[in-house]
Design a protein around this motif. Structure first.
Motif, PDB file in Angstrom:
ATOM      1  N   SER A 134       7.082  42.403  64.154  1.00  0.00           N
ATOM      2  CA  SER A 134       7.072  41.591  62.946  1.00  0.00           C
ATOM      3  C   SER A 134       6.842  40.110  63.259  1.00  0.00           C
ATOM      4  CB  SER A 134       8.391  41.775  62.196  1.00  0.00           C
ATOM      5  OG  SER A 134       8.447  40.927  61.083  1.00  0.00           O
ATOM      6  N   LYS A 135       7.555  39.596  64.231  1.00  0.00           N
ATOM      7  CA  LYS A 135       7.400  38.183  64.588  1.00  0.00           C
ATOM      8  C   LYS A 135       5.986  37.892  65.094  1.00  0.00           C
ATOM      9  CE  LYS A 135      12.234  37.237  65.639  1.00  0.00           C
ATOM     10  NZ  LYS A 135      13.212  36.932  66.682  1.00  0.00           N
ATOM     11  N   THR A 147       3.156  39.609  64.538  1.00  0.00           N
ATOM     12  CA  THR A 147       2.082  39.795  63.560  1.00  0.00           C
ATOM     13  C   THR A 147       2.218  38.862  62.360  1.00  0.00           C
ATOM     14  OG1 THR A 147       3.294  41.645  62.539  1.00  0.00           O
ATOM     15  CG2 THR A 147       1.665  42.178  64.236  1.00  0.00           C
ATOM     16  N   GLU A 148       3.434  38.662  61.878  1.00  0.00           N
ATOM     17  CA  GLU A 148       3.616  37.839  60.679  1.00  0.00           C
ATOM     18  C   GLU A 148       3.691  36.348  60.994  1.00  0.00           C
ATOM     19  OE1 GLU A 148       6.942  39.400  58.463  1.00  0.00           O
ATOM     20  OE2 GLU A 148       6.129  41.436  58.600  1.00  0.00           O
ATOM     21  N   LEU A 149       4.433  35.985  62.009  1.00  0.00           N
ATOM     22  CA  LEU A 149       4.620  34.563  62.313  1.00  0.00           C
ATOM     23  C   LEU A 149       3.488  33.980  63.149  1.00  0.00           C
ATOM     24  CD1 LEU A 149       8.468  34.507  63.043  1.00  0.00           C
ATOM     25  CD2 LEU A 149       7.271  33.968  60.907  1.00  0.00           C
ATOM     26  N   GLY A 156       0.485  35.718  63.704  1.00  0.00           N
ATOM     27  CA  GLY A 156      -0.812  36.229  63.276  1.00  0.00           C
ATOM     28  C   GLY A 156      -1.508  37.126  64.285  1.00  0.00           C
TER      29      GLY A 156
END
Length: 136
Positions: free
Chosen positions: A30-31, A33-35, A37
């Motif tokens: 999550s970190k 991919t989301e934070l 990119g």
């Protein structure tokens, strides 16, 4: 996404899991991919979560071939590279072992010190030989 880039992204996630042992796979993913990119596709997802869930098995396979080394002395980059290569050889039947080994060596050349790639190559070749011997 091309397979080479996907493999490098999966490697980065595996490396983070080696360094951040207090975080779950979901938190790391999550970190990244989301934070940050980090791009991902099905290969990245399958390899990262598969390597994370099977880390003990992957380490057991490579431990037999560490000739004079203990896992604790291996750099996090080499450990991540070895886990990636072992995972592909054990669980991804569509990828020839020689491709897994070559790509792991290339990642080692790019991200680790100049001597590590021969170590990675030797360990992964020994694992591939063991897998081939067990299939016969």
């Amino acid at each position: 996404m091309q397979r080479k880039q996907a493999r490098e992204n999966a490697f980065m996630l595996i490396f983070e899991s080696v360094c951040k042992s207090d975080e779950t796979a979901e938190e790391i993913f999550s970190k990244a991919t989301e934070l940050r990119g980090l791009e991902y596709d099905q290969y990245v997802t399958d390899v990262f979560f598969g390597a994370y869930e099977n880390a003990a098995l992957l380490d057991e396979k490579m431990d037999k071939h560490l000739k004079g080394w203990k896992k604790e002395r291996i750099s996090p980059v080499s450990l991540a590279t070895l886990r990636l290569g072992c995972y592909e050889m054990l669980f991804m039947e569509d990828i020839p072992a020689k491709v897994s080994i070559n790509e792991a060596v290339e990642l080692s050349k790019k991200y680790d010190d100049e001597k590590s790639y021969s170590f990675v190559n030797g360990v992964l070749n020994a694992v591939a030989n063991e897998i081939n011997a067990n299939e016969k």
